[in-house]
Design a protein around this motif. Structure first.
Motif, short mmCIF file in Angstrom:
data_model
loop_
_atom_site.label_atom_id
_atom_site.label_comp_id
_atom_site.label_asym_id
_atom_site.label_seq_id
_atom_site.Cartn_x
_atom_site.Cartn_y
_atom_site.Cartn_z
N ASN A 179 0.23 -12.34 3.17
CA ASN A 179 0.11 -11.60 1.93
C ASN A 179 1.48 -11.49 1.26
OD1 ASN A 179 -0.23 -9.64 -0.07
ND2 ASN A 179 -1.67 -8.45 1.14
N LEU A 180 1.57 -11.89 0.00
CA LEU A 180 2.83 -11.85 -0.75
C LEU A 180 3.42 -10.46 -0.83
CD1 LEU A 180 4.91 -13.42 -2.42
CD2 LEU A 180 3.42 -13.10 -4.41
N GLU A 181 2.59 -9.44 -0.80
CA GLU A 181 3.08 -8.06 -0.88
C GLU A 181 3.91 -7.66 0.34
OE1 GLU A 181 -0.15 -5.40 -1.72
OE2 GLU A 181 -0.67 -6.48 -3.56
N ASP A 182 3.85 -8.43 1.40
CA ASP A 182 4.58 -8.12 2.62
C ASP A 182 5.91 -8.87 2.73
OD1 ASP A 182 2.62 -6.34 3.45
OD2 ASP A 182 1.47 -7.92 4.44
N THR A 183 6.31 -9.52 1.65
CA THR A 183 7.58 -10.25 1.63
C THR A 183 8.17 -10.12 0.23
OG1 THR A 183 8.62 -12.37 2.20
CG2 THR A 183 6.47 -12.49 1.08
N VAL A 184 9.09 -10.99 -0.13
CA VAL A 184 9.63 -11.01 -1.49
C VAL A 184 9.14 -12.26 -2.20
CG1 VAL A 184 11.67 -9.64 -0.90
CG2 VAL A 184 11.80 -12.12 -0.80
N ASN A 185 8.95 -12.13 -3.48
CA ASN A 185 8.49 -13.24 -4.30
C ASN A 185 9.68 -14.14 -4.62
OD1 ASN A 185 7.78 -14.82 -6.63
ND2 ASN A 185 6.05 -13.45 -6.94
N TYR A 186 9.61 -15.38 -4.21
CA TYR A 186 10.72 -16.31 -4.43
C TYR A 186 11.07 -16.45 -5.91
CZ TYR A 186 9.20 -18.04 0.20
OH TYR A 186 8.82 -18.16 1.51
N ALA A 187 10.05 -16.49 -6.75
CA ALA A 187 10.28 -16.64 -8.19
C ALA A 187 11.05 -15.45 -8.75
CB ALA A 187 8.96 -16.81 -8.93
N ASP A 188 10.77 -14.25 -8.25
CA ASP A 188 11.49 -13.06 -8.71
C ASP A 188 12.95 -13.10 -8.30
OD1 ASP A 188 9.14 -12.11 -9.85
OD2 ASP A 188 8.72 -10.71 -8.21
N ILE A 189 13.21 -13.54 -7.08
CA ILE A 189 14.61 -13.65 -6.61
C ILE A 189 15.35 -14.68 -7.46
CG2 ILE A 189 16.09 -14.36 -4.69
CD1 ILE A 189 14.80 -11.66 -4.15
N TYR A 190 14.71 -15.82 -7.73
CA TYR A 190 15.32 -16.84 -8.56
C TYR A 190 15.65 -16.28 -9.95
CZ TYR A 190 16.08 -21.10 -11.22
OH TYR A 190 16.64 -22.05 -12.02
N LYS A 191 14.70 -15.57 -10.56
CA LYS A 191 14.91 -15.00 -11.90
C LYS A 191 16.05 -13.99 -11.89
CE LYS A 191 10.16 -15.61 -13.41
NZ LYS A 191 8.89 -14.92 -13.69
N THR A 192 16.19 -13.23 -10.83
CA THR A 192 17.29 -12.27 -10.71
C THR A 192 18.63 -13.01 -10.73
OG1 THR A 192 15.94 -10.67 -9.49
CG2 THR A 192 18.33 -10.52 -9.21
N ALA A 193 18.73 -14.06 -9.92
CA ALA A 193 19.97 -14.85 -9.89
C ALA A 193 20.22 -15.52 -11.23
CB ALA A 193 19.90 -15.89 -8.78
N GLN A 194 19.20 -16.08 -11.83
CA GLN A 194 19.33 -16.76 -13.12
C GLN A 194 19.82 -15.78 -14.19
OE1 GLN A 194 15.62 -18.09 -14.93
NE2 GLN A 194 16.67 -19.89 -15.74
N GLN A 195 19.25 -14.61 -14.24
CA GLN A 195 19.64 -13.61 -15.22
C GLN A 195 21.13 -13.27 -15.10
OE1 GLN A 195 18.06 -12.04 -17.78
NE2 GLN A 195 19.82 -10.73 -18.18
N ILE A 196 21.58 -13.04 -13.88
CA ILE A 196 22.97 -12.65 -13.67
C ILE A 196 23.92 -13.78 -14.02
CG2 ILE A 196 24.66 -12.04 -11.87
CD1 ILE A 196 22.32 -10.32 -10.66
N VAL A 197 23.62 -14.99 -13.59
CA VAL A 197 24.55 -16.10 -13.81
C VAL A 197 24.49 -16.61 -15.25
CG1 VAL A 197 25.25 -18.42 -13.09
CG2 VAL A 197 24.48 -16.77 -11.38
N GLU A 198 23.31 -16.66 -15.84
CA GLU A 198 23.19 -17.26 -17.17
C GLU A 198 23.30 -16.27 -18.32
OE1 GLU A 198 19.62 -19.66 -17.26
OE2 GLU A 198 20.55 -21.21 -16.01
N LYS A 199 23.04 -15.01 -18.10
CA LYS A 199 23.02 -14.05 -19.21
C LYS A 199 24.17 -13.06 -19.20
CE LYS A 199 19.03 -15.66 -20.62
NZ LYS A 199 19.05 -16.77 -21.51
N GLU A 200 24.78 -12.85 -18.05
CA GLU A 200 25.91 -11.91 -17.96
C GLU A 200 27.21 -12.70 -17.92
OE1 GLU A 200 25.17 -9.16 -14.71
OE2 GLU A 200 23.11 -8.84 -15.36
#
Length: 124
Positions: free
Chosen positions: A46-67
């Motif tokens: 169940n995805l709710e019992d781990t972290v969503n890979y896409a969300d982690i990727y978006k977090t990294a992308q936001q920090i590196v590309e937008k900040e």
């Protein structure tokens, strides 16, 4: 401890101490190691019992590309903080930010910053 690894995510950012870096931009690679117990997710499927890979990727992308940061160290620290703040399942994170072809003299492939932060030390 179990871990999820994100290897060599590539982003374009405008970070650096030199004006040219902030104007022209450059590639950055990000590697993450997320340490936490994956046994529940392994049993439940169940995805709710781990972290969503896409969300982690978006977090990294936001920090590196937008900040914008002058130091690669600041990018790594921001990533570690954002991940520990946003994902309570994660006990520890290792962040590696690589800057290929930095604008300094010499012959080498890249420079990289690697930090490890834990939840125990995060809220201290």
């Amino acid at each position: 401890m179990d871990r999820i690894l994100f290897n060599k995510m590539e982003f374009w950012g405008y970070h650096g101490a030199f004006k040219e870096e902030n104007k022209l931009g450059q590639r950055f690679y990000v590697d993450l190691e997320l340490y936490f117990d994956l046994s529940k997710a392994g049993r439940s499927d169940n995805l709710e019992d781990t972290v969503n890979y896409a969300d982690i990727y978006k977090t990294a992308q936001q920090i590196v590309e937008k900040e914008k940061y002058e130091l690669v160290e600041a990018i790594a620290e921001r990533l570690a903080t954002k991940i520990l703040d946003g994902y309570m399942l994660i006990d520890e994170v290792l962040v590696r930010v690589t800057k290929p072809d930095p604008p300094i003299p010499g012959h080498y492939e890249s420079v990289a910053i690697e930090i490890r932060r834990s939840r125990a030390g995060h809220n201290a």
